[in-house]
Scaffold this motif. Structure first.
Motif, PDB file in Angstrom:
ATOM      1  N   VAL A 165       4.506   5.607  -3.724  1.00 20.86           N
ATOM      2  CA  VAL A 165       5.230   6.778  -3.231  1.00 20.86           C
ATOM      3  C   VAL A 165       4.699   7.195  -1.859  1.00 20.86           C
ATOM      4  O   VAL A 165       5.480   7.516  -0.943  1.00 20.86           O
ATOM      5  CB  VAL A 165       5.125   7.942  -4.242  1.00 20.86           C
ATOM      6  CG1 VAL A 165       5.582   9.255  -3.599  1.00 20.86           C
ATOM      7  CG2 VAL A 165       5.961   7.643  -5.486  1.00 20.86           C
ATOM      8  N   VAL A 166       3.383   7.174  -1.692  1.00 16.80           N
ATOM      9  CA  VAL A 166       2.794   7.520  -0.393  1.00 16.80           C
ATOM     10  C   VAL A 166       3.259   6.543   0.682  1.00 16.80           C
ATOM     11  O   VAL A 166       3.617   6.947   1.806  1.00 16.80           O
ATOM     12  CB  VAL A 166       1.255   7.523  -0.493  1.00 16.80           C
ATOM     13  CG1 VAL A 166       0.629   7.709   0.884  1.00 16.80           C
ATOM     14  CG2 VAL A 166       0.787   8.621  -1.439  1.00 16.80           C
ATOM     15  N   GLY A 168       1.782   5.921  -7.687  1.00 13.74           N
ATOM     16  CA  GLY A 168       1.401   7.039  -6.830  1.00 13.74           C
ATOM     17  C   GLY A 168       1.148   6.567  -5.405  1.00 13.74           C
ATOM     18  O   GLY A 168       1.571   7.211  -4.429  1.00 13.74           O
ATOM     19  N   VAL A 227       1.169   3.015 -13.317  1.00 13.67           N
ATOM     20  CA  VAL A 227       1.409   4.432 -13.011  1.00 13.67           C
ATOM     21  C   VAL A 227       0.534   4.876 -11.848  1.00 13.67           C
ATOM     22  O   VAL A 227       0.988   5.586 -10.941  1.00 13.67           O
ATOM     23  CB  VAL A 227       1.151   5.303 -14.263  1.00 13.67           C
ATOM     24  CG1 VAL A 227       1.141   6.776 -13.897  1.00 13.67           C
ATOM     25  CG2 VAL A 227       2.227   5.034 -15.321  1.00 13.67           C
ATOM     26  N   LEU A 228      -0.724   4.434 -11.849  1.00  9.00           N
ATOM     27  CA  LEU A 228      -1.615   4.756 -10.736  1.00  9.00           C
ATOM     28  C   LEU A 228      -1.115   4.105  -9.442  1.00  9.00           C
ATOM     29  O   LEU A 228      -1.109   4.728  -8.375  1.00  9.00           O
ATOM     30  CB  LEU A 228      -3.034   4.279 -11.066  1.00  9.00           C
ATOM     31  CG  LEU A 228      -4.123   4.579 -10.018  1.00  9.00           C
ATOM     32  CD1 LEU A 228      -4.245   6.074  -9.781  1.00  9.00           C
ATOM     33  CD2 LEU A 228      -5.465   4.003 -10.487  1.00  9.00           C
ATOM     34  N   SER A 229      -0.657   2.857  -9.548  1.00  2.84           N
ATOM     35  CA  SER A 229      -0.137   2.157  -8.372  1.00  2.84           C
ATOM     36  C   SER A 229       1.122   2.817  -7.837  1.00  2.84           C
ATOM     37  O   SER A 229       1.354   2.835  -6.614  1.00  2.84           O
ATOM     38  CB  SER A 229       0.157   0.693  -8.729  1.00  2.84           C
ATOM     39  OG  SER A 229      -1.007   0.015  -9.150  1.00  2.84           O
TER      40      SER A 229
END
Length: 309
Positions: free
Chosen positions: A168-169, A165, A161-163
């Motif tokens: 998406v960038v 983010g 989930v952190l990855s």
């Protein structure tokens, strides 16, 4: 009842018991006793596991925090590690081997493949060691042993989930627009999580008796990665190379490739439906159900043997 001893004293004998003549198994059944550590029924096991859901979540969060506690950058390495891998793959496959030809938005394409495959890879590796690496906990406390491999898969999901983010960038930085199709990432990752958990449960049972399996798994997983279209487009490769029909079929139904393609389709607008294998959602659901249910039952059948000998 009484009887006379050799010195004339009268001794009282115990009256006959209604349990006389019963075997140990019959006595246990009569008084509701059960074998210590015996495997519960499948339905009861599921209920016990659901009752430990808070422990599973807390265990996963604690492991995630502790994993990088000694590193100065801490949990940033959760993202940096797959990003560095993606950079290496870009240099070798994208530039030197030129696999980026014919693949629009190659960097988002590559990073998505690396992140999604890493989710499965890390879940399998953690699952393989989940029992053999936590024998103290297994032997000291009574709880459904499936809690451990599932908790490790949940830990990998938290890291993913952190990855995502960061992904998406990257996708936005390379000009890919936001679209409603991004919502498809959620069901794709849920199905992949179920698949990963089932596979981790299978590997946890195998690894509990064969600890050396954990040393072999990185080589097996690396081979799987090369066959999953992480660094290249399977569709483009099949256009240029003649392969037997069954090899093409195996590449298409490969579960790692299925989940990677679904997330690429959801996030990258240049990755269109005609690049997906037919019935890909059916394959994603099928792999999740077969591996999730099959892995759970396979693990449960050895529940009473974990941590012994």
């Amino acid at each position: 009842m009484s009887e006379t001893t050799h010195d004339g004293a009268v001794a009282m004998s115990a009256p006959p018991s209604p349990d006389d003549g019963l075997s140990s198994a019959e006595l246990a059944t009569k008084y509701g006793l059960s074998v210590s550590g015996a495997r519960p029924g499948l339905g009861e096991y599921v209920r016990q596991l659901w009752g430990r859901r808070h422990f599973i979540a807390a265990f996963a969060s604690a492991k995630t925090t502790a994993q990088y506690s000694q590193a100065k950058l801490g949990q940033i390495w959760q993202v940096m590690t797959p990003l560095l891998n993606a950079t290496v793959y870009f240099l070798i496959f994208g530039l030197l081997l030129n696999t980026r030809d014919g693949v629009p938005d190659f960097v988002p394409f590559l990073v998505t493949g690396v992140f999604i495959f890493t989710f499965t890879q890390s879940s399998v590796l953690a699952g393989t060691r989940s029992i053999s690496g936590n024998l103290g906990l297994v032997r000291a406390l009574h709880f459904p042993r499936a809690s451990l491999p599932i908790a490790f898969c949940l830990m990998q999901l938290q890291q993913l989930v952190l990855s995502m983010g960061v992904l998406v960038v990257i996708v936005l930085a390379f000009g890919v627009p936001i679209a409603l199709s991004w919502l498809l990432v959620v069901p794709a990752l849920v199905l992949q999580f179920v698949f990963n958990a089932g596979l981790a449960l299978i590997m946890a049972r195998l690894g509990s008796k064969t600890p050396d399996l954990a040393q072999l798994m990185p080589f097996i997983l690396r081979t799987w990665m090369y066959a999953s279209g992480v660094m290249y487009s399977i569709e483009e490769i099949l256009k240029d190379v003649e392969v037997p029909q069954f090899v093409e079929w195996m590449l298409e139904v490969n579960p790692a490739a299925v989940y990677i393609d679904l997330v690429r389709f959801a996030l990258i607008d240049s990755f269109t439906a005609d690049q997906l294998p037919s019935h890909i959602w059916a394959m994603a659901v099928g792999w999740a159900v077969v591996m999730g249910v099959g892995g759970f039952v396979y693990f449960w059948k050895a529940e009473e043997r974990y941590g012994r000998g």
